[in-house]
Design a protein around this motif. Structure first.
Motif, PDB file in Angstrom:
ATOM      1  N   GLU A   7       0.788  -1.271  -0.195  1.00 43.36           N
ATOM      2  CA  GLU A   7       0.006   0.080   0.045  1.00 43.36           C
ATOM      3  C   GLU A   7       0.920   1.238  -0.041  1.00 43.36           C
ATOM      4  O   GLU A   7       0.526   2.267  -0.848  1.00 43.36           O
ATOM      5  CB  GLU A   7      -0.952  -0.095   1.148  1.00 43.36           C
ATOM      6  N   ASN A   8       1.829   1.148   0.640  1.00 42.65           N
ATOM      7  CA  ASN A   8       2.787   2.380   0.815  1.00 42.65           C
ATOM      8  C   ASN A   8       3.370   2.542  -0.485  1.00 42.65           C
ATOM      9  O   ASN A   8       3.364   3.884  -0.950  1.00 42.65           O
ATOM     10  CB  ASN A   8       3.953   2.186   2.020  1.00 42.65           C
ATOM     11  N   ALA A   9       3.893   1.792  -1.365  1.00 46.72           N
ATOM     12  CA  ALA A   9       4.403   1.809  -2.554  1.00 46.72           C
ATOM     13  C   ALA A   9       3.360   2.384  -3.596  1.00 46.72           C
ATOM     14  O   ALA A   9       3.605   3.184  -4.405  1.00 46.72           O
ATOM     15  CB  ALA A   9       5.161   0.588  -3.008  1.00 46.72           C
ATOM     16  N   ALA A  10       2.377   1.636  -3.580  1.00 46.81           N
ATOM     17  CA  ALA A  10       1.346   2.116  -4.329  1.00 46.81           C
ATOM     18  C   ALA A  10       0.769   3.412  -4.100  1.00 46.81           C
ATOM     19  O   ALA A  10       0.530   4.195  -5.116  1.00 46.81           O
ATOM     20  CB  ALA A  10      -0.041   1.074  -4.299  1.00 46.81           C
ATOM     21  N   SER A  11       0.507   4.054  -2.935  1.00 47.32           N
ATOM     22  CA  SER A  11       0.032   5.196  -2.636  1.00 47.32           C
ATOM     23  C   SER A  11       1.230   6.253  -3.401  1.00 47.32           C
ATOM     24  O   SER A  11       0.874   7.296  -3.705  1.00 47.32           O
ATOM     25  CB  SER A  11      -0.033   5.509  -1.218  1.00 47.32           C
ATOM     26  N   TYR A  12       2.466   6.044  -2.924  1.00 45.77           N
ATOM     27  CA  TYR A  12       3.569   6.698  -3.393  1.00 45.77           C
ATOM     28  C   TYR A  12       3.693   6.847  -4.869  1.00 45.77           C
ATOM     29  O   TYR A  12       3.769   8.207  -5.407  1.00 45.77           O
ATOM     30  CB  TYR A  12       4.949   6.228  -2.597  1.00 45.77           C
ATOM     31  N   ALA A  13       3.515   5.655  -5.532  1.00 46.09           N
ATOM     32  CA  ALA A  13       3.693   5.706  -7.039  1.00 46.09           C
ATOM     33  C   ALA A  13       2.287   6.593  -7.407  1.00 46.09           C
ATOM     34  O   ALA A  13       2.544   7.493  -8.588  1.00 46.09           O
ATOM     35  CB  ALA A  13       3.361   4.189  -7.481  1.00 46.09           C
ATOM     36  N   ALA A  14       1.190   6.549  -7.007  1.00 45.83           N
ATOM     37  CA  ALA A  14      -0.094   7.155  -7.407  1.00 45.83           C
ATOM     38  C   ALA A  14       0.024   8.586  -7.476  1.00 45.83           C
ATOM     39  O   ALA A  14      -0.057   9.569  -8.029  1.00 45.83           O
ATOM     40  CB  ALA A  14      -1.338   6.981  -6.767  1.00 45.83           C
ATOM     41  N   GLY A  15       0.973   8.926  -6.137  1.00 44.19           N
ATOM     42  CA  GLY A  15       1.035  10.590  -6.124  1.00 44.19           C
ATOM     43  C   GLY A  15       1.974  10.952  -6.888  1.00 44.19           C
ATOM     44  O   GLY A  15       2.222  12.279  -7.323  1.00 44.19           O
ATOM     45  N   LEU A  16       2.973  10.080  -7.692  1.00 40.69           N
ATOM     46  CA  LEU A  16       3.696  10.456  -8.616  1.00 40.69           C
ATOM     47  C   LEU A  16       3.224  10.334 -10.037  1.00 40.69           C
ATOM     48  O   LEU A  16       3.998  10.406 -11.176  1.00 40.69           O
ATOM     49  CB  LEU A  16       5.249   9.795  -8.698  1.00 40.69           C
TER      50      LEU A  16
END
Length: 100
Positions: free
Chosen positions: A62-71
Motif C-alpha cells: 500500500e505504501n508503494a502504491a500510494s507513493y506511486a499514485a502521487g507521482l
C-alpha cells in the motif's frame, strides 16, 4: 505520468535503451540494499514464523502504491510489482533464516 523534466529526453531508441539499462542497474543496486535488510531481519528474528507478516506485507504494498499514485504512476501496476517483490523477499528471508 512521470515528470519528463526529471530525466533527459532521448532522441533515439538507442538512447532510450541505454537509459533503461542504466535505470535497471540502479534498481538492482537498490535491491542489493533491500535484500541486505532481509538478511538482517533473518538474523534478528528469533522465530521462523515471524518471517511472514501479512499485515506488514499489505502495508509495504500500500505504501508503494500510494507513493506511486502521487507521482502519477498506475498504483495497480506498482502494487502488483511490489507484491512480487515482497513475496520474493520473504522467500529469500526464509532461506537466510534456515541457513542460520
Amino acid at each position: 505520468m512521470p515528470n519528463p523534466d526529471l530525466i533527459d529526453q532521448p532522441e533515439s531508441m538507442h538512447e532510450v535503451r541505454e537509459n533503461v539499462d542504466a535505470i535497471d542497474r540502479a534498481l538492482v543496486d537498490l535491491l542489493v540494499q533491500r535484500f541486505a535488510m532481509m538478511d538482517a531481519a533473518a538474523r534478528i528474528k528469533s522465530d521462523r514464523g515471524a518471517v511472514r507478516d501479512e499485515a506488514r506485507k499489505a502495508e509495504v504494498i500500500e505504501n508503494a502504491a500510494s507513493y506511486a499514485a502521487g507521482l502519477g504512476l498506475p498504483s495497480n501496476i506498482i502494487a502488483a510489482l511490489w507484491d512480487q517483490l515482497v513475496e520474493s523477499s520473504i522467500a529469500y528471508e526464509f532461506d537466510r533464516f534456515d541457513e542460520r
